[in-house]
Scaffold this active site. Sequence first.
Site, short mmCIF file in Angstrom:
data_model
loop_
_atom_site.label_atom_id
_atom_site.label_comp_id
_atom_site.label_asym_id
_atom_site.label_seq_id
_atom_site.Cartn_x
_atom_site.Cartn_y
_atom_site.Cartn_z
N HIS A 1 -1.01 22.35 5.15
CA HIS A 1 -0.28 21.11 4.92
C HIS A 1 0.44 21.08 3.57
O HIS A 1 1.16 22.00 3.22
CB HIS A 1 -1.21 19.90 5.08
N LYS B 1 -7.15 14.03 17.37
CA LYS B 1 -6.39 15.18 16.85
C LYS B 1 -7.39 16.25 16.42
O LYS B 1 -8.28 16.00 15.62
CB LYS B 1 -5.58 14.72 15.63
N VAL B 2 -7.24 17.44 16.99
CA VAL B 2 -8.13 18.55 16.68
C VAL B 2 -7.30 19.81 16.43
O VAL B 2 -6.09 19.84 16.69
CB VAL B 2 -9.13 18.83 17.83
N SER B 3 -7.95 20.84 15.95
CA SER B 3 -7.30 22.14 15.81
C SER B 3 -7.18 22.81 17.17
O SER B 3 -8.10 22.73 18.00
CB SER B 3 -8.13 23.04 14.89
N THR C 1 -7.38 26.09 13.08
CA THR C 1 -6.41 27.13 13.41
C THR C 1 -6.15 28.02 12.21
O THR C 1 -5.98 29.23 12.35
CB THR C 1 -5.09 26.48 13.88
N ALA C 2 -6.14 27.43 11.02
CA ALA C 2 -5.91 28.22 9.81
C ALA C 2 -6.94 29.34 9.69
O ALA C 2 -6.60 30.50 9.43
CB ALA C 2 -5.96 27.32 8.58
#
Length: 270
Positions: free
Chosen positions: A147, A54-56, A106-107
Amino acid sequence: MALSLAVSPCPNDTFVFHALVHGLIPAAPEVNLTFADVDVTNTAAERGEFDLVKVSYAALPWLMDDYELLPTGGALGRGCGPLVLARDGKLDLTGKTVAVPGDRTTAYLLFRLWAAKTPPARIEVVPFHQIMPGVADGTYDAGLVIHEARFTYQRYDLVSLADLGEWWEGDTGLPIPLGAILARKGVVDPTEATEWIRTSVSMAWANPAASRDFILANAQEMEPDVVDQHIQLYVNEFTLELGRDGLAAADALLGRAAAAGLTPPIKPFV
C-alpha cells in the site's frame, strides 16, 4: 437486517465503500462496518465472522467453502505490488529476518514464490505500521510492505531490494491479485451484493469529494497527497470489474502456490 462488512481503513477501501456504508444506495441494506487489517480479516473470515469481507487472495484456499468471490470492489492492478525493503540495497536475504504483514497475505505468498531458492532463516509477522520503523532501527533485516509504503519508504532511509509487482507482471503478464471481496454463502445474495458494491464504486468516482472526510478520518495519519496517490493506484478498472484478466491472475497466483505446496489446491475461477 443489517449486514456485517469488514474492510481495511486504507483509502482505497473507504473510497470504494463510502456510499454503501453510508446508506446512499437505495436498494442496499444497512451495513455494520468493522475496520481491520487484512491479516485480521483473513482469519476472521475463516471463522465466518462477517457477511461481506475484504481478504487477501492468498487466503482464498481456506475460505471458498463458505464464501463466494465477488467480481467487484477488490484490489488488483499493475505497478502496485509489494516491496521488499532494507537499509542496504545489496543485502542477501539468506539467513536474515524478514518482517511481513501477515502469513496469509498475497504479499507474503508472492514473497515466498519469489524467494523460493533463498528462503530467509526467520519470518516475523508484524503489524504493518511497525515494519518500516523496525527495519530502519535494525530490529529486522528486511521488511515486506504494501500500500502507501510505496510512497513513503524513503523517509526511513530504506531502499527497495525487489518490487514483487514488477517481478510478477514480468513473469506472468497479469495484474497482481491483492485483495478480494467475499460474500458469505447462504447469507448474502452475490448478485445483489455485486450490484451494491459496483454502484458504490461508480458513485465514488462520480463524486470524489463526497467521501473525502470519511477517507481522511480513517487514513491512519496519511497526508492528503499520499491518500490521493493511494486511491489512484489501487482503485482502477479491476475494482469495478475483475474481468477475465483479474480472474486469470487469481488462478495463476493460487495455481502456482498450490503447485509449490504453499496453499491447498483451489478450483480455478476461469
